[in-house]
Design an enzyme around this catalytic site. Structure first.
Site, PDB file in Angstrom:
ATOM      1  N   SER A 257       0.838  -1.200   0.000  1.00  0.00           N
ATOM      2  CA  SER A 257       0.000   0.000   0.000  1.00  0.00           C
ATOM      3  C   SER A 257       0.873   1.249   0.000  1.00  0.00           C
ATOM      4  O   SER A 257       0.612   2.209  -0.742  1.00  0.00           O
ATOM      5  CB  SER A 257      -0.925   0.004   1.222  1.00  0.00           C
ATOM      6  OG  SER A 257      -1.822  -1.080   1.191  1.00  0.00           O
ATOM      7  N   HIS A 283      -2.738   6.552   3.250  1.00  0.00           N
ATOM      8  CA  HIS A 283      -2.927   5.139   3.584  1.00  0.00           C
ATOM      9  C   HIS A 283      -4.120   4.956   4.515  1.00  0.00           C
ATOM     10  O   HIS A 283      -4.819   3.940   4.461  1.00  0.00           O
ATOM     11  CB  HIS A 283      -1.652   4.596   4.233  1.00  0.00           C
ATOM     12  CG  HIS A 283      -1.754   3.168   4.662  1.00  0.00           C
ATOM     13  ND1 HIS A 283      -1.900   2.792   5.982  1.00  0.00           N
ATOM     14  CD2 HIS A 283      -1.746   2.017   3.953  1.00  0.00           C
ATOM     15  CE1 HIS A 283      -1.967   1.481   6.068  1.00  0.00           C
ATOM     16  NE2 HIS A 283      -1.875   0.985   4.847  1.00  0.00           N
TER      17      HIS A 283
END
Length: 456
Positions: A257, A283
């Site tokens: 991510s 995130h």
């Protein structure tokens, strides 16, 4: 009454499947393009009737097949490759379906299609999702074909091209090349496979940028790789992903991510420390555009990071911020995390001074921890208290302020007061955006600043 439709493979007799040769030997009538009979004559009974027809007479072949089947015969219609891929199966079934009262038994037998044979010759170009497109616009409008070309190009499919070029259809392949170059890198491998499996077979590997359409004719199949396809010796390889599996563990997922987010932030005019803080925010929120709201005092992330890694105390306005700070980090650096929101004397102070509970909790914390890191993720009144005391209380010298209250009342004003604060490291997210999760993410970014070197 029975009609069997079967493909003879790409050309060489060894590529004709046994299920096809066995069925051929039982057929009473064989119908096909005259050129194809040379490939299957060894499997035809001597007493079988052969009806050869020229190229372009596909519909007529289907009509004759139905007429011959009416005579209670087993009719066999041959084509090249696989009969159901750009071959005779569709038209035979269509013509038969127009006379349902005949109740003709229909059967299609598989064959090795040219793109499969070409794929084998090339090694492993079809290792991932692929498609086939015919460039013949004799029965399909070019507008439809071009729509499919664009879909294949943007969808990153390995693409095999049938009927790529002829004397009368010479411009379509160059048009396809231009469209693919809008979506694919110029180094994308392109293979021209001419007369696959036949004695004249020739394979030429180029790139999309160097692709010479003049080398292509109607006996050729063109295969264009996807963004992952690469050449190894005389082979093309399209990875399936076995050596690049999807992340499974929590840490792997988080790292992937971060990689995705940081790839979008490389060109931002921010320091690496600020880009790392932005990465942790995005995130958390999943909104790539959140970087436009971010602002921080110069070197604020670096200063707060050093403070936290030296065991500094953290004060939060609400317990949700306290809960969101990763315990692994605070345990590692022996940080105390304080939230006075629910203390009994905080409630009394709020009532006595007519303060919000968040504001009263911050006021109490300032009296106890004047040099702590202050983190506000909920109440603008808590941030007001901090900025007011920064101006009026000379003993209040916090290590930094992370101020990201959320909402629609006094939020913008409280953040603006923070931005105007002097001699205090601060981080904020402008506008109405904010919240406990973002506040905690910014703290965690400061804890892990050294990880930024893995991504920037």
């Amino acid at each position: 009454m029975k009609i069997t439709v079967a493909g003879l493979g790409p050309g060489h007799k060894e590529y004709i499947l046994p299920v096809v040769t066995n069925a051929l030997q039982k057929a009473d009538v064989i119908i096909g393009y005259d050129y194809y009979f040379q490939f299957c004559e060894d499997f035809i009974r001597e007493d079988a009737v052969k009806i050869a027809m020229p190229l372009g007479k596909e519909e007529e072949r289907a009509v004759v097949a139905v007429e011959e089947a009416k005579k209670n015969q087993h009719v066999f219609v041959i084509g090249s490759g696989d009969a159901s891929i750009y071959s005779m199966a569709a038209i035979v079934y269509q013509v038969a379906s127009l006379q349902p009262e005949l109740d003709i038994e229909l059967e299609t037998l598989p064959g090795v299609s040219a793109f499969l044979a070409a794929g084998s010759k090339l090694g492993a170009p079809l290792g991932h999702d692929f498609c086939c497109i015919s460039l013949s616009d004799l029965m399909t409008p070019w507008q439809v074909i071009e729509k499919r070309i664009r879909a294949a190009a943007s969808g990153d499919f390995v693409t095999s091209l049938y009927n790529p070029k002829s004397k009368k259809r010479y411009w379509q392949l160059e048009r396809l090349k231009k469209i693919f170059l809008e979506e694919r890198d110029v180094d994308t491998p392109v293979a021209i496979i001419r007369q696959v499996t036949r004695p004249e077979e020739k394979i030429t590997i180029q790139t999309l940028g160097t692709f010479d359409v003049e080398l292509v004719d109607m006996f050729s199949l063109v295969m264009i790789g996807n963004s992952q396809t690469y050449q190894y010796k005389e082979h093309l390889i399209t990875p399936r992903g076995y050596l690049n599996r999807k992340p499974k563990t929590g840490l792997e997922i988080q790292q992937e991510s971060f990689r995705i987010v940081t790839s979008k932030l490389q060109e931002l005019m921010h320091s690496i420390a600020d880009k790392w803080a932005i990465t942790r925010v995005i995130h958390t929120t999943g909104v790539l555009d959140d970087h436009v709201h971010y602002e921080a005092a110069q070197k604020a992330v670096d200063k707060i990071s050093r403070y936290l890694q030296n065991g500094g105390t953290i004060v939060t306005d609400v317990t949700m911020v306290q809960a969101g700070i990763t315990k692994q980090f605070s345990k590692k650096y022996k940080n105390q995390i304080v939230c006075c929101l629910n203390d009994e004397d905080t409630l009394l102070l709020a009532e006595k001074k007519e303060l919000t509970r968040s504001q009263a909790g911050i006021r109490k914390a300032i009296s106890l921890y004047p040099n702590a890191l202050y983190v506000v993720g909920n109440a603008p009144t808590a941030l007001f208290e901090i900025t007011d005391q920064l101006r009026d209380n000379p003993s209040f010298k916090p290590a930094g302020v992370i101020g990201v209250p959320v909402g629609f009342v006094n939020v913008l004003e409280s953040k603006e007061q923070l931005v105007q604060s002097k001699n205090t490291p601060w981080i904020t997210l402008h506008g109405n955006r904010g919240g406990s999760n973002i506040a905690a993410a910014l703290v965690n970014a400061c804890f892990t600043l050294q990880e930024s070197s893995n991504y920037f």
